[in-house]
Design an enzyme around this catalytic site. Sequence first.
Site, PDB file in Angstrom:
ATOM      1  N   GLU A  21       0.928  -1.039  -0.049  1.00 38.58           N
ATOM      2  CA  GLU A  21       0.133   0.330  -0.020  1.00 38.58           C
ATOM      3  C   GLU A  21       0.680   1.146  -0.107  1.00 38.58           C
ATOM      4  OE1 GLU A  21      -2.921  -0.118   3.275  1.00 38.58           O
ATOM      5  OE2 GLU A  21      -3.778  -1.787   2.841  1.00 38.58           O
ATOM      6  N   HIS A  52      -8.736   9.677   3.558  1.00 38.62           N
ATOM      7  CA  HIS A  52      -8.449   8.908   2.544  1.00 38.62           C
ATOM      8  C   HIS A  52      -8.553   9.457   1.061  1.00 38.62           C
ATOM      9  CE1 HIS A  52      -7.875   5.082   0.815  1.00 38.62           C
ATOM     10  NE2 HIS A  52      -7.663   4.471   1.655  1.00 38.62           N
ATOM     11  N   ARG A  62      -0.371   8.834   1.598  1.00 36.39           N
ATOM     12  CA  ARG A  62      -2.059   9.235   1.928  1.00 36.39           C
ATOM     13  C   ARG A  62      -1.891  11.167   1.236  1.00 36.39           C
ATOM     14  NH1 ARG A  62      -5.088   5.408   5.931  1.00 36.39           N
ATOM     15  NH2 ARG A  62      -4.895   3.421   4.580  1.00 36.39           N
ATOM     16  N   HIS A  87     -10.422  10.454   7.002  1.00 36.21           N
ATOM     17  CA  HIS A  87     -10.904   8.989   7.208  1.00 36.21           C
ATOM     18  C   HIS A  87      -9.888   8.475   8.639  1.00 36.21           C
ATOM     19  CE1 HIS A  87      -9.570   4.633   5.835  1.00 36.21           C
ATOM     20  NE2 HIS A  87      -8.717   5.015   5.916  1.00 36.21           N
ATOM     21  N   ARG A 102      -1.149   9.305   9.204  1.00 34.27           N
ATOM     22  CA  ARG A 102      -0.215   7.242   9.629  1.00 34.27           C
ATOM     23  C   ARG A 102       0.107   6.842   8.314  1.00 34.27           C
ATOM     24  NH1 ARG A 102      -4.402   3.371   8.816  1.00 34.27           N
ATOM     25  NH2 ARG A 102      -5.902   4.566   8.038  1.00 34.27           N
TER      26      ARG A 102
END
Length: 568
Positions: free
Chosen positions: A124, A244, A293, A354, A389
């Site tokens: 990811e 997100h 992200r 998110h 994060r």
Amino acid sequence: MRLPAPAPGWAEPADVVVVGSGVAGLTAALRCAAAGLRAVVVTKARLDDGSTRWAQGGIAAALGEGDTPGQHLDDTLVAGAGLCDEEAVRLLVTEGPDAVRRLIGAGAVFDTADTAGTLALTREGGHRRRRIAHAGGDATGAEISRALVAAVRAEGIRTVENALVLDLLTDAEGRTAGVTLHVMGEGRHDGVGAVHAPAVVLATGGMGQVFSATTNPAVSTGDGVALALRAGAEVADLEFVQFHPTVLFLGADAEGQQPLVSEAVRGEGAHLVDADGTRFMVGLHELAELAPRDIVAKAITRRMQERDTEHMYLDARHFGARMWAERFPTILAACRAHSIDPVTEPIPVAPAAHYASGGIRTDRWGRTTLPGLYACGEAACTGVHGANRLASNSLLEGLVYAERIADAVVAAHPAGGPAPVPAEPARAETVPLLAPEQRFALQRTMTRGAGVLRSEASLAQAAEALSALRAQSGDRADDGAPVEAKPAEPGVESWEATNLLCVARVLVDSARRRTETRGCHWREDHPDRDDTHWRRHLVTRLAQDRTLSVHTTAGPGLPATAPPGGTP
């Protein structure tokens, strides 16, 4: 300070009460119960209705051949944009692999790559290795929740479902003595009870409902963080809200929980494109669509501004029907439910709120600045996430730090001790309640003023609007002037709205103070990262007069919370 509510009409004793039933809460409860403690789990809906169930991508840990905790640490520090507490991250990545193995031992079934049972690992955003273990293709959270709920029920742990936690109880010396809660759907709408315990673990999840559009479930109204603030605990880093990048776009007026299109889709090779089919992430970052992200969310937002449009596209048509059905069945079903077929057309996506990287400030054993009060999962700020994060670190953090909390609770609070005696609740001042109908105005205010793009102008407008909402609740205006207003009636909707107003106020205040762009905090008027002045955390406490007391740390490490009892 406490919410206006009737005195508890019932009470039960425990050694520890865990508020929340996601991966963090249930792990803490199971480990405490295994050590012989009387654990009570309080959850706002059903046991499996929290944020964990909605986690699609997976759980990150150095489980693959050639991967190491050190490499996982490096990727986490990069994503955290210079603000991670390195020792907290080191504990996470070092203890993480064994914690995942214990989760598998507890019954969680992850996808495998072969008949020998080798875990199927994917990538990811921000990860340079395949280290994301997943279950059911894109239903990892649902499988983890299923396994932990089954374990809790098998152990016979006392659970109180459909219960909104209200406030922390303390004894005459200020030590934790339990919580008050309202059990919904049983008797009067404002009926209240209590659990008396010397240890309280807040694992209440996030605060995504403070924004108009979020991936968070409806129960994510910042209840744990607001409770901690009213009790006098410190919170940190509330300005760092991760948006997100790829949330299914349902229209500019869509509100509430929105379907997530997992980062794992990009991890398997999907491309972000504009309406012309141009891959705009290529050349912007070495990892292209797999950049952290915050970088992807900013790039999508910039492209939307440039093209004067409300969304971009995620193109995974090259996956084919079989891969979509086997690897991402949940996302495929969500898209088709909204008349979008990702097998044959690109998916319209846009960023949405998110994950809260900040929360209740804790040490490396999950202890807050109040004796007997612990926090873990999204409600906590351990320092692991820094300013942003890393994908799929959240389930791991909940797992690892919940185990550490359980060890700390067992060491500090022996099983079977007498239940603490709470001080008289009437001694605490009540906070004014926000009317439930003002919740939507609050959410729109936060989306406009404190969303992906922020500036002093937008944040000042948000602060002014929040001050006006406080005045409507009967609270003091920010200039200290008293305001006369008709108070809202106590009840679930007004308690939730009041909690959202509390966390929104701290979020906006912190975002105004942090005059730089770092991680998921993007200031248009301060576009550069400023390590000289801002490589430090903002720590906030709610003073007795309901003003905000704010200080900064000396650096990226979070200082000890120093509760009595020592380290386990």
